[in-house]
Design an enzyme around this catalytic site. Structure first.
Site, PDB file in Angstrom:
ATOM      1  N   LYS A   1     -13.225  -0.520   6.718  1.00 53.65           N
ATOM      2  CA  LYS A   1     -13.864  -1.306   5.653  1.00 53.65           C
ATOM      3  C   LYS A   1     -14.903  -2.268   6.221  1.00 53.65           C
ATOM      4  CE  LYS A   1     -10.273   0.449   3.681  1.00 53.65           C
ATOM      5  NZ  LYS A   1      -9.778   1.028   2.475  1.00 53.65           N
TER       6      LYS A   1
ATOM      7  N   ALA B   1      -6.415  -4.583   7.584  1.00 51.28           N
ATOM      8  CA  ALA B   1      -7.370  -3.546   7.200  1.00 51.28           C
ATOM      9  C   ALA B   1      -8.645  -4.131   6.583  1.00 51.28           C
ATOM     10  CB  ALA B   1      -6.719  -2.572   6.218  1.00 51.28           C
TER      11      ALA B   1
ATOM     12  N   ASP C   1      -0.611  -5.459   9.340  1.00 53.47           N
ATOM     13  CA  ASP C   1      -1.617  -4.476   8.945  1.00 53.47           C
ATOM     14  C   ASP C   1      -2.882  -5.259   8.564  1.00 53.47           C
ATOM     15  OD1 ASP C   1      -3.241  -2.644   7.716  1.00 53.47           O
ATOM     16  OD2 ASP C   1      -1.691  -1.803   6.410  1.00 53.47           O
TER      17      ASP C   1
ATOM     18  N   TRP D   1       0.860  -1.181   0.000  1.00 52.16           N
ATOM     19  CA  TRP D   1       0.000   0.000   0.000  1.00 52.16           C
ATOM     20  C   TRP D   1       0.904   1.241   0.000  1.00 52.16           C
ATOM     21  CZ3 TRP D   1      -2.274   2.539   4.858  1.00 52.16           C
ATOM     22  CH2 TRP D   1      -3.326   3.395   4.522  1.00 52.16           C
TER      23      TRP D   1
HETATM   24  C1  LIG Z   1      -3.447  -1.939   3.404  1.00 46.80           C
HETATM   25  C2  LIG Z   1      -4.179  -0.873   4.153  1.00 46.80           C
HETATM   26  N1  LIG Z   1      -3.823  -0.612   5.401  1.00 46.80           N
HETATM   27  C3  LIG Z   1      -4.432   0.319   6.127  1.00 46.80           C
HETATM   28  C4  LIG Z   1      -5.459   1.064   5.612  1.00 46.80           C
HETATM   29  C5  LIG Z   1      -6.039   2.073   6.549  1.00 46.80           C
HETATM   30  O1  LIG Z   1      -7.304   2.477   6.438  1.00 46.80           O
HETATM   31  P1  LIG Z   1      -7.943   3.591   7.348  1.00 46.80           P
HETATM   32  O2  LIG Z   1      -6.878   4.524   7.830  1.00 46.80           O
HETATM   33  O3  LIG Z   1      -8.919   4.269   6.460  1.00 46.80           O
HETATM   34  O4  LIG Z   1      -8.594   2.894   8.501  1.00 46.80           O
HETATM   35  C6  LIG Z   1      -5.873   0.837   4.294  1.00 46.80           C
HETATM   36  C7  LIG Z   1      -6.926   1.634   3.656  1.00 46.80           C
HETATM   37  O5  LIG Z   1      -7.062   1.757   2.483  1.00 46.80           O
HETATM   38  C8  LIG Z   1      -5.217  -0.160   3.549  1.00 46.80           C
HETATM   39  O6  LIG Z   1      -5.560  -0.451   2.291  1.00 46.80           O
END
Ligand SMILES: Cc1ncc(COP(=O)(O)O)c(C=O)c1O
Length: 394
Positions: free
Chosen positions: A243, A210, A208, A127
């Site tokens: 999500k 998510a 991570d 990401w």
């Molecule tokens: C791989 C990954 N990690 C973490 C996040 C963190 O999402 P948020 O900060 O919106 O909770 C995302 C969101 O797109 C993601 O794709």
């Protein structure tokens, strides 16, 4: 002072969103930004979230501050959801954060406090925010091989060889499930092998998580994380509720830190609260309260799980349909990886030029590395995409 500021490169995905908005063609399809959409193109508020908000509104008598590390009942509910029976409360410190992104940021801050010489190992690709946050913080990182361009699966031999170079006190950043941007994931046996490498090298995992519930199921998607934590002396998990609860804008996340040794949990817990204080003081509360209200109520949990399962199965059906359309159009099974990938994304393996052609000729927008958001499709748009992929010569 401000005259010295330099323009920042715009976020590529947000720039793509702007380009999509400006496109006046009928039937344009947005497969760019990583937000779940239902078949009508909406990102709905989940039923249980609405019900929880109503309860909170009716019961809430104050908006006074809660706790620096966040509401303890929320942290406990999330620890149960993510870690299940594997939760070792006596060894786990946790922090309510500004989304999953905030959890990653705080995890990196914590790692740097613990080891100022830390190097972070990240998957290639990952990401993009992982990289940009580390660049901004000045945290050194190296990439490990992850995606096999030929099979569109995990290059596990490459991954293992690269991870073996990690040193004691380094951090290995892993996607708990639904790898973003590729959609290619580790099997449980492979998680066990990664765990053994972590043990040998003394590197600390940062997982991570998510998309728990978007891949193979709520429990299944946490299986790799649970396995790692059951074996690692020290570990961090950055989980997002954006999500799976559909509460993107409420900014709800949690950082869990597993420690070892007498007194270590209290010191880690105090350090986490300190990090919140230095960065933004108290974390946001509304999203955390929604999540806690749902998870602490059997009826709301059952309804939320059912709706999350509909979302997951809907995406799986679109994957199957896209793979089948491409099988028919090409007479080969070379796109079957789309059905094997899990989560919201798949990396198609198209060149930047092919991605540009698909955008210009078919008004279908995907990220330049050919990551497509499966949830941006519906039964009618899948054949349109399949045709565009073939026409672009992918
Ligand atoms: C791989 C990954 N990690 C973490 C996040 C963190 O999402 P948020 O900060 O919106 O909770 C995302 C969101 O797109 C993601 O794709």
């Amino acid at each position: 002072m401000f005259a010295a500021l330099k323009p920042q490169a715009p976020d590529k995905i947000l720039a793509l969103m702007g380009e999509f908005k400006a496109d006046t063609r009928q039937g344009k399809i947005d497969l760019g930004v990583g937000v779940y959409k239902d078949p009508t193109g909406l990102t709905p508020v989940m039923r249980a979230v609405k019900a929880a908000e109503k309860r909170i509104w009716e019961a809430e008598t104050t908006k006074a501050y809660t706790a620096l590390a966040g509401e303890p009942a929320y942290l406990a509910a999330m620890a149960r959801m993510v870690l299940g029976d594997g939760l070792d409360a006596g060894r786990t410190a946790s922090l309510s954060t500004v989304g999953g992104t905030g959890a990653i940021r705080q995890a990196l801050e914590l790692a740097r406090l613990g080891n100022p010489g830390v190097t972070v190992h990240v998957s290639d690709p990952t990401w993009p925010n992982h990289l940009s946050i580390m660049q901004f913080m000045g945290v050194p990182f190296v990439e490990y091989r992850y995606f096999d361009d030929a099979t569109r699966g995990v290059d596990f031999e490459g991954m293992k060889a690269d991870l073996a170079r990690a040193k004691q006190g380094d951090v290995v950043l892993l996607h708990g499930c639904c790898h973003n941007p590729t959609g290619a994931n580790l099997t449980l046996d492979q998680w066990a092998e990664v765990s053994a490498i972590l043990e040998r090298t003394g590197a600390v995992p940062l997982i991570d998580l998510a998309y728990q519930g978007f891949g193979d199921g709520l429990e299944e998607d946490a299986a790799g994380t649970r396995l790692i934590l059951s074996r690692a002396p020290e570990a961090m998990v950055a989980a997002s509720c954006s999500k799976n609860f559909g509460i993107y804008r409420e900014r709800t996340g949690v950082l869990m830190v597993q420690v070892e040794g007498a007194g270590a949990r209290d010191v880690a817990q105090g350090t986490l609260a300190y990090l919140n204080r230095q960065n933004y003081s108290f974390p946001p509360d509304h999203g955390a309260r929604i999540v806690q209200t749902i998870l602490d109520d059997d009826g709301l949990t059952a309804d939320w799980r059912a709706e999350l399962e509909e979302v997951r199965l809907g995406m799986l059906a679109l994957r199957e349909q896209l793979a089948a359309e491409l099988r028919d159009l090409t007479g080969t099974d070379r796109f079957d990886f789309v059905a094997r990938h899990r989560g919201m994304f798949s990396r198609l393996g198209a060149s930047p030029e092919q991605v540009r052609r698909i955008k210009e000729e078919a008004a279908i927008y995907m990220v330049g590395d050919s990551r497509l958001n499966i949830a941006g499709l519906n039964r009618d748009s899948v054949p349109v995409l399949a045709r565009a992929i073939v026409d672009a010569g992918v």
